[in-house]
Scaffold this motif. Sequence first.
Motif, PDB file in Angstrom:
ATOM      1  N   ALA A 134      -8.366  -1.062   3.417  1.00 32.91           N
ATOM      2  CA  ALA A 134      -8.655  -0.556   5.076  1.00 32.91           C
ATOM      3  C   ALA A 134      -9.481  -0.956   6.618  1.00 32.91           C
ATOM      4  CB  ALA A 134      -8.331   1.115   4.767  1.00 32.91           C
ATOM      5  N   SER A 145      -7.373   9.634  -8.426  1.00 30.75           N
ATOM      6  CA  SER A 145      -8.007   8.683  -9.684  1.00 30.75           C
ATOM      7  C   SER A 145      -8.678   9.200 -10.173  1.00 30.75           C
ATOM      8  CB  SER A 145      -8.188   7.774  -9.034  1.00 30.75           C
ATOM      9  OG  SER A 145      -9.565   7.579  -8.492  1.00 30.75           O
ATOM     10  N   GLU A 193      -4.197   7.213   0.116  1.00 30.04           N
ATOM     11  CA  GLU A 193      -4.180   5.470  -0.069  1.00 30.04           C
ATOM     12  C   GLU A 193      -5.765   5.587  -0.353  1.00 30.04           C
ATOM     13  OE1 GLU A 193      -3.081   3.394   3.654  1.00 30.04           O
ATOM     14  OE2 GLU A 193      -3.893   2.211   3.319  1.00 30.04           O
ATOM     15  N   PHE A 194      -6.139   6.085   0.058  1.00 29.51           N
ATOM     16  CA  PHE A 194      -7.644   6.212  -0.806  1.00 29.51           C
ATOM     17  C   PHE A 194      -8.205   7.179  -2.006  1.00 29.51           C
ATOM     18  CE2 PHE A 194      -9.104   5.534   4.262  1.00 29.51           C
ATOM     19  CZ  PHE A 194      -8.060   3.966   4.038  1.00 29.51           C
ATOM     20  N   GLN A 195      -6.794   8.344  -2.226  1.00 28.97           N
ATOM     21  CA  GLN A 195      -7.199   8.862  -2.958  1.00 28.97           C
ATOM     22  C   GLN A 195      -8.542   9.863  -3.207  1.00 28.97           C
ATOM     23  OE1 GLN A 195      -8.443   5.269  -4.206  1.00 28.97           O
ATOM     24  NE2 GLN A 195      -5.884   4.506  -4.168  1.00 28.97           N
ATOM     25  N   GLN A 205      -3.180   8.938   4.776  1.00 32.41           N
ATOM     26  CA  GLN A 205      -4.195   8.066   4.430  1.00 32.41           C
ATOM     27  C   GLN A 205      -5.391   8.154   3.620  1.00 32.41           C
ATOM     28  OE1 GLN A 205      -6.169   5.593   6.917  1.00 32.41           O
ATOM     29  NE2 GLN A 205      -5.264   3.552   6.270  1.00 32.41           N
ATOM     30  N   SER A 235       0.532  -1.290   0.768  1.00 35.55           N
ATOM     31  CA  SER A 235      -0.221   0.005   0.063  1.00 35.55           C
ATOM     32  C   SER A 235       1.095   1.288  -0.058  1.00 35.55           C
ATOM     33  CB  SER A 235      -1.118  -0.048   1.328  1.00 35.55           C
ATOM     34  OG  SER A 235      -1.207  -1.320   1.949  1.00 35.55           O
ATOM     35  N   ALA A 264     -12.861   2.015  -7.911  1.00 33.47           N
ATOM     36  CA  ALA A 264     -11.453   2.469  -7.399  1.00 33.47           C
ATOM     37  C   ALA A 264     -11.213   2.964  -5.981  1.00 33.47           C
ATOM     38  CB  ALA A 264     -11.641   4.407  -7.574  1.00 33.47           C
ATOM     39  N   SER A 290      -8.965   0.536  -2.291  1.00 32.37           N
ATOM     40  CA  SER A 290      -8.092   0.133  -0.772  1.00 32.37           C
ATOM     41  C   SER A 290      -8.916   0.639  -0.071  1.00 32.37           C
ATOM     42  CB  SER A 290      -7.088   1.400  -1.367  1.00 32.37           C
ATOM     43  OG  SER A 290      -7.108   2.518  -1.851  1.00 32.37           O
ATOM     44  N   ARG A 291      -9.505   2.024   0.277  1.00 29.99           N
ATOM     45  CA  ARG A 291     -10.736   2.337   1.118  1.00 29.99           C
ATOM     46  C   ARG A 291     -11.000   1.131   1.898  1.00 29.99           C
ATOM     47  NH1 ARG A 291     -12.360   7.807   2.351  1.00 29.99           N
ATOM     48  NH2 ARG A 291     -12.964   7.532   5.226  1.00 29.99           N
TER      49      ARG A 291
END
Lengths: 422, 318
Positions: free
Chosen positions: A386, B68, B281-283, B277, A64, A379, A382-383
Amino acid sequence: MRNVLKRLAAATIVAVPTFATAETVAISCGTVGQEFEQCKLGAEAWAKKSGHQVKLVSGPTDASEQLTMFQQQLSAGASDIDVYRVDVVWPGLLGAHFIDLKPYVSKDVLEQHFPAIVENNTVGGKLVAMPWFTDAGLLYYRKDLLEKHGQKPPTTWQELATVAKTVQDAERKAGNDKMQGFVFQAKAAETLTCNALEWIDSFRGGTIIGEDGKVTINNPKAVEALKTAASWIGTISPQGVLNYEEEGARGVFQSGNAVFMRNWPYAWALANAPDSPVKGKVAVIALPKGGAEGKSTGTLGGWQLAVSKYSKHPEIAADLVKYLTSPEEQKRRAIVASFNPTIASLYKDAEVLKVNPFYTSLLETFTNAVARPSKVTGAKYSRVSAEFRNAVHAVLSKTAKPEDKLKDLQKKLENLGRGGKW
Amino acid sequence: MSVPSGVPAATTATATPAPPPASVSQLSRQRVRAAWLFLLPTLVVLGMVAGWPLLRTFWFAFTNANLSNPEPPQFVGLENFATVWDDPDWWQSVRNTFFFTGISVTLETVLGMMIALTLNTRFRGRGVLRAAVLVPWAIPTVVSARMWGWMFHDVYGVINAMFLHLGFIDAPIAWTADPRLSMAAVIAVDVWKTTPFMTLLLLAALQMLPDELYEAAKLDGAGPIRVFFKVTLPLIRGPMLVAIIFRVLDAMRVFDLFYVLTTNSSESMSMAVYARQQMFEFQELGLGAAAASMLFAVIAMFTAVYLVLGRSAVEEAA
């Protein structure tokens, strides 16, 4: 003197065109285990063959963190890196920044690769990345210790806990007080998402989010799986696993301080390296089932190679990708470092099997591996990942009950996914 | 970042003269103009490296900017702030940061004072010792965090080995794995690292004090503890406040110690780690910018409190 000058002039004329076409291609290599070294060897072999030069870029070991770095590079349109090493869950996320590799790879070459991975790497009809190596979680164990204490390799997690406890206690009594029963990866990073998904899938508790986009994580089987995993911490697993990644777990196992380890195939070659204290004492099997009705599974991992849209010489970069993902290079990597090929025929190759005897018995695990819900969540993956691993980490460190945490998680993910539409 | 930009701004504000009355001579008007001319390059550079990124962050906080998504961001009002406000993980990170700041700055002040008092007395090798205490402060934070991470390792770390040997614990402890323990570990490393900074500032203050005061106190028969509380402490109150506020502002924006040492789970995050983050990480660039702006607001609040306290202290002295 005149002769020398003439020769020099001739040499310059000959040399100039080659200088003009020799480009430098920058590739980002992984740094887990011997990945960097093997990536370098492969890239240098290509450089020698093509007359171009390669520059290697190394990044953080944590996937990550690497994604973070890549996103900044790509969203700034930087041309510093031409070839990116892409995790199996990233094509949907980063695909817009990569070129279509279809014109560079012939159809029959592409058909040699596992179709599921090729499909995973195809975004909006574009082949954004070439499969390089594949991965699935496996169970490593010390066959010498199991034999010594008259134990059989486990088929369920419950058996694993019993065997690990028996061997660990006996070894500690015998003076080996650093011995641990089972090490795995539980740092709140992408790797915990992989580990936890394996537990839940092995209990038949689903894949967090179904293929239809519905959140499925709050179910009794998932609760049972997390309860089981939480019970290992402090009994057969050291508290420290809560901050271990792949290399943290391998450090403990390979120094001879653990009976069982969950890890990716790359650890096989390292555990059997000449300087490894556990050389020849290790065996690999599929991960245990979640009870008698459960199933053997492993999370699908693996890495691809993609060419940046912002590269100054995409054709040359694509040629490097073509070389590194070719059957010859994948075979070399499988033999020297146990990187699982993405080409099915290599699993029947005698030279590959001689070094990696576990490939045949685990082919089923590799082909039936459970995928993380990255395709359906796009998209937002990744959330999702997490939120999931944070909930699991809280359960493992015993600050929350699995029932409550999974209920919260279900609600959070449903809000995030807007009722399954993502 | 607000420290360097906030402090000079305050000083320039007080230094700016009131609009000159008509009677002011040609010369002094020329001087004012020259002063602004000399300040201009500094102001331009400050505006570029501090002001512009800050304003851009504020702007992103009100948009749906996403890493993104290549389309230009749209204005969404206060939505991002509301999202962060409603996120329990944000409040956990706020609690973590405040707890960390409170405990570590207190420990650093007390320890720093003790070391400064020791170094202020005359003894052989004082110069060498003064240089030596600065070593932890000179090591980059991320390096010392990684180093301590290895020392804290549960299976092969030196800290567990030492404690086991001394009999403080019966079994190795996973210092960085459990969110409660990792907070203690982070505080320990921060205290180790920044106590020298505190010591340095306090020592400088102590050296300003005239010897006569102490001689007088001695004649009056005051013991060392009484001297410390009645003479030393009131006299160095100003510099001590400066040192504390610097440390508080620095501790509020802590990032690297938490990022390297803890597991990065939502239970063990600082506010800066939370903002990172969201952003990368979450864009969610917009959400992350909102979190960063809120962190900025907290720091600005502390700076304002300090300025008010500082002014009243000056008035008191006058």
